[in-house]
Design a protein around this motif. Structure first.
Motif, PDB file in Angstrom:
ATOM      1  N   SER A 268     -19.701  28.559-111.858  1.00  0.00           N
ATOM      2  CA  SER A 268     -20.362  27.879-112.970  1.00  0.00           C
ATOM      3  C   SER A 268     -21.835  27.640-112.664  1.00  0.00           C
ATOM      4  N   THR A 271     -23.739  30.879-112.984  1.00  0.00           N
ATOM      5  CA  THR A 271     -23.966  31.248-114.386  1.00  0.00           C
ATOM      6  C   THR A 271     -25.116  30.452-114.985  1.00  0.00           C
ATOM      7  N   GLN A 272     -25.106  29.145-114.742  1.00  0.00           N
ATOM      8  CA  GLN A 272     -26.155  28.298-115.306  1.00  0.00           C
ATOM      9  C   GLN A 272     -27.532  28.653-114.734  1.00  0.00           C
TER      10      GLN A 272
END
Length: 465
Positions: A268, A271-272
């Motif tokens: 996550s 991705t950010q």
């Protein structure tokens, strides 16, 4: 507060001996002492008994002659048995009568010896005084008290001690020869008996030596069928191994669970950061953080592989692997590496087919090549050959090398050498431990050798029968 129990101090020379040798030496020392005491006692008792026998024979002869003197009948020559010597002396020490074996002119004993013999002391004289060899045991008995004339006489009886001395010499010879021979026989018997008694201990040692990280969780030490201390020790050690196995299983489960749980938040975060990088938000921060996230992701993946590699339940079946093709494929992946990675001349013509888990072997060789590329100066060379019943795969670099004291330590988890294993070099300290764990699962192993310059990683795999 508990501490390490202190064992009794042992002399350094004794400490170097095995328990088998120590027990045998203690037993032989006890037996030798008992034999020595018994031999000395036997010798003393036998010689004393024989000496008293000879003295008793001489005294009996002297007393018989003394009775004749008391009766006023002194035969000449005096009758004796065997080689005894008998003389009858008057108060002035002159020979009055004697046996055929006695001198008729000179007394067998001196006045001082006569006095001591009459006092009950043991007197031994040379046999040449009477023309005999050896020595003579002398006994003197007073006589003449019942003679009407009142004259005093002394009956001197002597018996040869040659038989006693010969018996003593024979006994000494037998003891000096038989005792060492008996000790040698007892040593051989004790060595075999103690060895048989310690055989379960040796079996425990061999069993413990075979148990390592590659062993199955069901591998345990053999328990002797007896109900003695060795059996209790084996049972206790197996219980300790069970506790260690449970602790290791919990540790692996924790590492695997933690690594697995960390993968989702790291994905996550990646991705950010990638989205922020593409949108131009945060300046250079997303790019800098992505490098750390990549390092964390690699570390998590390594921990997960290491935990699964040490799990016996996750062991995969090995199969035949074409090492020549595998090394060529691995070398081809490093076309853009900082140093050239190639195979040794002549490798393409060899057909080597060890048994291994293909994916594990590929990952292990890749880890070794990554490590070599990271530290090589100009090149990395891959090679493989057949050595007896094994196939040997080598990855050689010409870097700074590793000292002999650190070549085994680098296989410990998170080990970083001061010179080459720092955070900026890209190493996590898990590559070599993962390599060894994967190879152990395939029935192989890995170690490092000096390549002068550089290091050679040597992988040994079981050859396909």
């Amino acid at each position: 507060m508990t501490g390490t129990p202190r064992l009794p101090s042992v002399h350094p020379r004794v400490a170097r001996l095995s328990i088998r040798a120590r027990l045998m030496l203690i037993g032989l020392a006890g037996v030798a002492g008992a034999l020595l005491i018994g031999g000395v006692s036997l010798y003393a008792v036998l010689t004393t008994s024989l000496g008293r026998s000879v003295e008793g024979t001489a005294r009996a002869s002297a007393e018989q002659v003394a009775l004749l003197v008391d009766a006023g009948r002194v035969p000449d020559p005096v009758p004796v048995s065997g080689s005894q010597v008998v003389q009858v002396l008057d108060a002035q020490g002159r020979v009055v009568a004697g046996s055929v074996t006695a001198d008729r002119m000179t007394s067998l004993v001196t006045p001082d010896e006569l006095r001591r013999a009459l006092a009950g002391e043991q007197v031994v004289v040379a046999g040449n005084r009477s023309g005999l060899s050896g020595r003579l045991q002398v006994v003197v008995v007073p006589a003449g008290a019942a003679v009407p004339s009142g004259r005093q006489y002394a009956v001197v009886a002597a018996a040869p001690t040659g038989d006693i001395e010969q018996s003593a010499r024979t006994l000494r010879t037998l003891l000096l020869w038989i005792f060492p021979l008996l000790l040698a026989v007892l040593a051989a018997i004790a060595w075999r008996v103690i060895g048989a008694a310690l055989a379960p201990v040796e079996a425990l040692r061999r069993g413990a030596e075979r148990i390592d990280e590659s062993s199955s969780e069901t591998d345990r030490l053999p328990v002797p069928p007896t109900r003695d201390e060795v059996s209790a020790l084996a049972t206790t050690l197996n219980a300790m191994l069970d506790r260690i196995t449970v602790a290791r299983r919990k540790q692996r489960a924790f590492v695997a669970d933690a690594a697995h749980e960390l993968r989702s938040p790291l994905a996550s975060m990646r991705t950010q950061l990638e989205v922020a990088q593409r949108l131009g938000e945060g300046g250079d921060l997303p790019t800098e953080l992505l490098a750390d996230v990549d390092r964390l992701s690699t570390l998590v993946d390594d921990l997960l592989i290491l935990a699964r590699a040490g799990d016996a339940a996750a062991t995969r079946r090995s199969s035949e692997v074409d090492v020549t093709a595998l090394l060529a494929d691995v070398a081809g992946r490093y076309g853009s590496a900082r140093v050239p990675v190639g195979t040794a001349p002549g490798l393409a013509g060899r057909r080597l087919l060890p048994r291994a888990v293909p994916d594990d072997l590929t990952r292990a060789v890749t880890n070794l090549v990554d490590n070599a590329v990271r530290h090589a100066r100009t090149r990395v060379v891959l090679d493989a050959t057949s050595v007896g019943h094994q196939v040997e795969v080598t990855v050689t670099d010409d870097g700074h090398g590793i000292s002999a004291a650190d070549r085994e330590r680098v296989f410990d988890r998170f080990t970083r050498l001061d010179e080459a294993r720092d955070r900026d070099s890209g190493g996590s300290g898990l590559g070599l431990p993962i390599t060894r764990a994967l190879l152990l699962r395939s029935g192989g192993d890995v170690h490092l050798e000096d390549a002068s310059p550089g290091v050679r990683a040597v992988v040994r795999l079981p050859a396909n029968p």
